[in-house]
Scaffold this motif. Structure first.
Motif, PDB file in Angstrom:
ATOM      1  N   HIS A   1      37.976  38.689  36.119  1.00 46.90           N
ATOM      2  CA  HIS A   1      37.551  37.794  35.044  1.00 46.90           C
ATOM      3  C   HIS A   1      38.013  38.314  33.688  1.00 46.90           C
ATOM      4  O   HIS A   1      38.478  37.545  32.833  1.00 46.90           O
ATOM      5  CB  HIS A   1      36.029  37.648  35.060  1.00 46.90           C
ATOM      6  CG  HIS A   1      35.479  37.016  33.816  1.00 46.90           C
ATOM      7  ND1 HIS A   1      35.598  35.665  33.553  1.00 46.90           N
ATOM      8  CD2 HIS A   1      34.827  37.558  32.752  1.00 46.90           C
ATOM      9  CE1 HIS A   1      35.040  35.398  32.385  1.00 46.90           C
ATOM     10  NE2 HIS A   1      34.559  36.523  31.881  1.00 46.90           N
ATOM     11  N   SER A   2      37.886  39.611  33.483  1.00 45.25           N
ATOM     12  CA  SER A   2      38.282  40.204  32.211  1.00 45.25           C
ATOM     13  C   SER A   2      39.769  39.989  31.940  1.00 45.25           C
ATOM     14  O   SER A   2      40.165  39.645  30.815  1.00 45.25           O
ATOM     15  CB  SER A   2      37.956  41.703  32.211  1.00 45.25           C
ATOM     16  OG  SER A   2      38.361  42.312  31.004  1.00 45.25           O
ATOM     17  N   VAL A   3      40.600  40.188  32.970  1.00 50.59           N
ATOM     18  CA  VAL A   3      42.043  39.996  32.811  1.00 50.59           C
ATOM     19  C   VAL A   3      42.359  38.524  32.549  1.00 50.59           C
ATOM     20  O   VAL A   3      43.133  38.186  31.635  1.00 50.59           O
ATOM     21  CB  VAL A   3      42.792  40.484  34.072  1.00 50.59           C
ATOM     22  CG1 VAL A   3      44.280  40.136  33.987  1.00 50.59           C
ATOM     23  CG2 VAL A   3      42.619  41.992  34.240  1.00 50.59           C
ATOM     24  N   LEU A   4      41.766  37.639  33.341  1.00 48.54           N
ATOM     25  CA  LEU A   4      42.021  36.207  33.190  1.00 48.54           C
ATOM     26  C   LEU A   4      41.562  35.700  31.824  1.00 48.54           C
ATOM     27  O   LEU A   4      42.276  34.938  31.154  1.00 48.54           O
ATOM     28  CB  LEU A   4      41.312  35.440  34.310  1.00 48.54           C
ATOM     29  CG  LEU A   4      41.526  33.917  34.341  1.00 48.54           C
ATOM     30  CD1 LEU A   4      42.997  33.583  34.526  1.00 48.54           C
ATOM     31  CD2 LEU A   4      40.681  33.295  35.454  1.00 48.54           C
TER      32      LEU A   4
ATOM     33  N   TYR B   1      46.377  45.663  35.729  1.00 43.69           N
ATOM     34  CA  TYR B   1      46.433  44.233  35.418  1.00 43.69           C
ATOM     35  C   TYR B   1      47.406  43.521  36.354  1.00 43.69           C
ATOM     36  O   TYR B   1      47.113  42.433  36.874  1.00 43.69           O
ATOM     37  CB  TYR B   1      46.872  44.015  33.973  1.00 43.69           C
ATOM     38  CG  TYR B   1      45.783  44.181  32.943  1.00 43.69           C
ATOM     39  CD1 TYR B   1      44.566  44.803  33.257  1.00 43.69           C
ATOM     40  CD2 TYR B   1      45.945  43.736  31.636  1.00 43.69           C
ATOM     41  CE1 TYR B   1      43.574  44.960  32.305  1.00 43.69           C
ATOM     42  CE2 TYR B   1      44.955  43.886  30.676  1.00 43.69           C
ATOM     43  CZ  TYR B   1      43.775  44.508  31.020  1.00 43.69           C
ATOM     44  OH  TYR B   1      42.788  44.660  30.076  1.00 43.69           O
ATOM     45  N   ALA B   2      48.582  44.123  36.556  1.00 46.11           N
ATOM     46  CA  ALA B   2      49.591  43.515  37.421  1.00 46.11           C
ATOM     47  C   ALA B   2      49.082  43.387  38.849  1.00 46.11           C
ATOM     48  O   ALA B   2      49.331  42.375  39.529  1.00 46.11           O
ATOM     49  CB  ALA B   2      50.876  44.351  37.383  1.00 46.11           C
ATOM     50  N   GLN B   3      48.345  44.394  39.323  1.00 46.27           N
ATOM     51  CA  GLN B   3      47.791  44.355  40.672  1.00 46.27           C
ATOM     52  C   GLN B   3      46.742  43.258  40.808  1.00 46.27           C
ATOM     53  O   GLN B   3      46.705  42.533  41.806  1.00 46.27           O
ATOM     54  CB  GLN B   3      47.171  45.714  41.029  1.00 46.27           C
ATOM     55  CG  GLN B   3      48.186  46.831  41.224  1.00 46.27           C
ATOM     56  CD  GLN B   3      49.037  46.611  42.456  1.00 46.27           C
ATOM     57  OE1 GLN B   3      50.109  45.994  42.395  1.00 46.27           O
ATOM     58  NE2 GLN B   3      48.575  47.101  43.590  1.00 46.27           N
ATOM     59  N   ILE B   4      45.873  43.143  39.827  1.00 50.00           N
ATOM     60  CA  ILE B   4      44.826  42.108  39.855  1.00 50.00           C
ATOM     61  C   ILE B   4      45.451  40.715  39.851  1.00 50.00           C
ATOM     62  O   ILE B   4      45.040  39.829  40.594  1.00 50.00           O
ATOM     63  CB  ILE B   4      43.874  42.288  38.662  1.00 50.00           C
ATOM     64  CG1 ILE B   4      42.966  43.509  38.889  1.00 50.00           C
ATOM     65  CG2 ILE B   4      43.016  41.035  38.447  1.00 50.00           C
ATOM     66  CD1 ILE B   4      42.103  43.872  37.704  1.00 50.00           C
ATOM     67  N   ILE B   5      46.462  40.534  38.994  1.00 55.89           N
ATOM     68  CA  ILE B   5      47.136  39.232  38.922  1.00 55.89           C
ATOM     69  C   ILE B   5      47.808  38.901  40.245  1.00 55.89           C
ATOM     70  O   ILE B   5      47.697  37.782  40.756  1.00 55.89           O
ATOM     71  CB  ILE B   5      48.154  39.232  37.765  1.00 55.89           C
ATOM     72  CG1 ILE B   5      47.417  39.262  36.430  1.00 55.89           C
ATOM     73  CG2 ILE B   5      49.076  38.021  37.853  1.00 55.89           C
ATOM     74  CD1 ILE B   5      48.319  39.484  35.228  1.00 55.89           C
TER      75      ILE B   5
END
Length: 390
Positions: free
Chosen positions: A135-138, A89-93
């Motif tokens: 998209h899932s994380v956001l 999650y941190a990487q995607i953000i």
């Protein structure tokens, strides 16, 4: 019900009738809660939320930009996420969301901007799978913001996503599988490759297998864990994400024989390493008994592919190959779904339904034979008295 009451704006922690704990905090007249089996986790969550308030989080979305909110959201959810998930999650953000949307004020973010963002990622060469994960994380983060009362609606909800690109899935045909397994004779990971092609198990599941998971007499292999590496935190064993992930896979005699030979080689390796061997009872460990590094496995995997004269594919494509072979040889979807560890057959169909095109010719021929009429002379039949007997 045991309950710990704190002062105003300090929140509370209580024990529920089912034995679980719940932390609560009131913000702008809206109550936010967090549940856990551990009182300590509730205390950690409450401290973090109160700390966020002290740092100036207004919880009205009027001044907070997406970058600051996501940092606070991720910090508040650390205790509820698996370590590898939190890292991803941190990487995607950091890599995808903040560079495009980070400076936008939370309450000003609109669905049209979110859809434009996904298009920008696609133009930048980001794969459709990564965009869908983004998209899932956001969506998850904004859904929590909605619960906090920071926004009136979730701008990521219903946003159009790029279609899945089936070319991202590579599948080896039967001749390539044969070539690959022959070439694997020269590899110390031959049994691992054999099992990957036969069962379609995920790499993390294969690397997490222990000899205690294998029942030699019945030929049953139990999938009970995955091995996981988080940068900066090291290796750990975790349970499968879903109940279906914990499963028993039946092995044929060929697979069992491959594992017997593998066990003999492993015993020899233990003797060679002596005290340097770290016993973890793993079926597919490193040369010293620790969890096998996926990077080292990938190098050997590519070497075997090159030796077999097969274009390079991902290790995960062996899972797709196994699914393709099973489905195209008439194994029922419900059985394939259980072997792969999917939660339900519809998941299998959603991922691999396009592979059924290989069966369409045979299906057409069968249906053609079933409905083709038999030519008869109706006039002759009518004039024949034998056929008129009732």
């Amino acid at each position: 019900m045991a309950k710990s009451i704190r002062g105003r704006n300090e929140g509370s922690i209580s024990k529920r009738p089912n034995g679980k704990w719940r932390a609560q905090l009131s913000l702008n007249g809206k109550r936010i809660s967090f549940g856990s089996t551990s009182k300590e986790e509730c205390q950690v969550w409450l401290r973090k939320m109160l700390n966020n308030l002290d740092r100036g989080m207004d919880y009205e979305g009027g001044k907070t930009n997406l970058k600051d909110y996501l940092a606070l959201w991720l910090e508040s959810n650390q205790t509820t996420l698996r370590p590898k998930t939190a890292y991803q999650y941190a990487q995607i953000i950091r890599l995808h969301i903040i560079p495009y949307l980070g400076e936008i004020i939370l309450k000003d973010l609109r669905q049209s901007r979110v859809e434009q963002f996904y298009g920008e990622l696609l133009k930048a060469g980001v794969g459709t799978r990564t965009i869908r994960l983004t998209h899932s994380v956001l969506h998850r983060a904004l859904e929590k913001a909605l619960g906090y009362g920071l926004i009136l609606s979730n701008p990521a909800h219903g946003a159009a996503l790029p279609r899945r690109n089936q070319t991202e899935m590579s599948v080896l045909d039967e001749s390539q599988v044969s070539l690959f397994l022959v070439a694997a004779h020269s590899s110390q990971h031959e049994a691992l490759y054999h099992l990957a092609v036969i069962t379609g198990m995920r790499q993390a599941e294969l690397l997490g297998l222990k000899w205690s998971d294998l029942q030699w007499i019945s030929g049953t292999l139990h999938v009970r864990r995955q091995v996981q590496h988080v940068p900066g935190q090291g290796w750990s064993f975790i349970e499968p994400k879903t109940r279906a992930g914990r499963r028993a896979v039946e092995l044929g005699e060929g697979s069992l024989q491959a594992l017997r030979l593998h066990l003999e080689r492993q015993e020899l390796q233990k003797m060679i390493m002596g005290q340097r061997w770290k016993e973890n009872n793993l079926i597919f460990p490193s040369s010293v008994g620790t969890p096998l590094n996926p990077s080292n496995l990938r190098m050997d995997f590519n070497r075997v592919l090159d030796h077999a004269g097969i274009p390079r594919v991902r290790f995960h494509d062996l899972r797709h190959t196994a699914a393709s072979l099973m489905l195209n040889h008439g194994i029922p979807v419900i059985v394939v779904s259980k072997i792969l560890g999917h939660s339900k057959p519809s998941v299998t169909l959603d991922i691999y339904g396009h592979l059924y095109h290989e069966m369409q010719t045979e299906a057409a021929q069968i249906m053609d034979r079933l409905v083709t009429p038999i030519e008869v002379d109706l006039l002759e039949t009518a004039s024949n008295p034998i056929h008129n007997i009732h």
